[in-house]
Design an enzyme around this catalytic site. Sequence first.
Site, short mmCIF file in Angstrom:
data_model
loop_
_atom_site.label_atom_id
_atom_site.label_comp_id
_atom_site.label_asym_id
_atom_site.label_seq_id
_atom_site.Cartn_x
_atom_site.Cartn_y
_atom_site.Cartn_z
N SER A 121 0.84 -1.18 0.00
CA SER A 121 0.00 0.00 0.00
C SER A 121 0.89 1.24 0.00
CB SER A 121 -0.92 0.02 1.23
OG SER A 121 -1.75 1.15 1.23
N LYS A 189 -3.88 -7.52 3.07
CA LYS A 189 -4.01 -6.38 2.16
C LYS A 189 -5.41 -6.35 1.53
CE LYS A 189 -2.58 -2.92 -0.47
NZ LYS A 189 -3.41 -2.86 -1.66
N HIS A 192 -7.61 -4.83 4.05
CA HIS A 192 -7.23 -3.41 4.06
C HIS A 192 -7.98 -2.65 2.98
CE1 HIS A 192 -4.73 -0.28 2.09
NE2 HIS A 192 -4.24 0.02 3.28
N ASN A 193 -8.00 -3.21 1.76
CA ASN A 193 -8.67 -2.53 0.66
C ASN A 193 -10.18 -2.55 0.82
OD1 ASN A 193 -6.04 -2.41 -0.28
ND2 ASN A 193 -6.60 -2.80 -2.39
N GLU A 196 -10.85 0.20 3.09
CA GLU A 196 -10.67 1.43 2.31
C GLU A 196 -11.96 1.80 1.57
OE1 GLU A 196 -8.47 1.77 -1.81
OE2 GLU A 196 -7.00 1.68 -0.19
#
Length: 325
Positions: A121, A189, A192-193, A196
């Site tokens: 990221s 990840k 995480h996205n 987001e």
Amino acid sequence: MQLGLIGLGRMGANIARRLMRDKHEVVVYNRSLEKVKALQDEGATGVDSVEKLVAALAKPRAIWVMLPAGSVTEHMIDTLAGLLEPGDIIIDGGNTMYKDDMRRAKALQAKQLEYVDVGTSGGIWGLERGYCMMIGGEDKVVRHLDPLFACLAPGLGDIERTPGRDGHDDRPERGYIHAGPAGAGHFVKMVHNGIEYGLMQAYAEGFDILKTKNSDQLPEDQRLDINVADVAEVWRRGSVVSSWLLDLTAIALAKDGKLAGFSGDVADSGEGRWTVDAAVEQAVPAPVLATSLFARFRSRQDATFGDKILSAMRFGFGGHVEEKK
């Protein structure tokens, strides 16, 4: 330390530059040789084929693949597997589906090749800010690569240390973690996205409410003409909703309060869908993340000002340009 790097797009090229700043030796290859030449002029060793990249690296080789997730990355890893020797390391730094990492690691293990997945990221800002990395793979291999990760990560910076972390692994404080075996990095990840998506959607909806407070559908004495650029700016300073995403929103609104350069047609790159799939598989309620994904689908049919906010944020952190219809 020496690294082979395949893929010199927005992030790949800056990963090479950040490593070279710290005196690491980088051998680069890209299908478009103009990008290879540009990095070569900056100090990298440029090659015009994957075979030459492998030949230019000392054993045990470490090769970072920074290509779009899916068939392109799959083909490149298959190609490398046919060229590398036992003990060599393949790193996938893109946004691969974590189940593909698990499958690849098993297949490569049979050839005595090591596999590391790195959820990366930082987008187009990583050269200066550093990259937040979530890493999956065997511990001894990840530790062998630590000089690279330490260089790419943001470092401690000026962020206040979290109370209670004394005596713990300090890598998370420096901006990277070893999340577990192969697949763990991209799984973290992926989530995480997904988060987001939810954060961005919350900002988008909030600014849409502010922007439409002067709607002619409201009683005239209840209408307000809110300066959304000023709101974004003031929220950056001392507010509990301040964040880098809000910083990017403020930058975009300061340039154009109407965001006329954006259509509001918001793409999704896959990780949001995979996060919702994981929530279903694990029976975890995730209404915010699911709704934020579905809102992107809806934006392609009937875009709002909030959708333009989303597009502006995506352009701000990753240089993502709306697809032309």
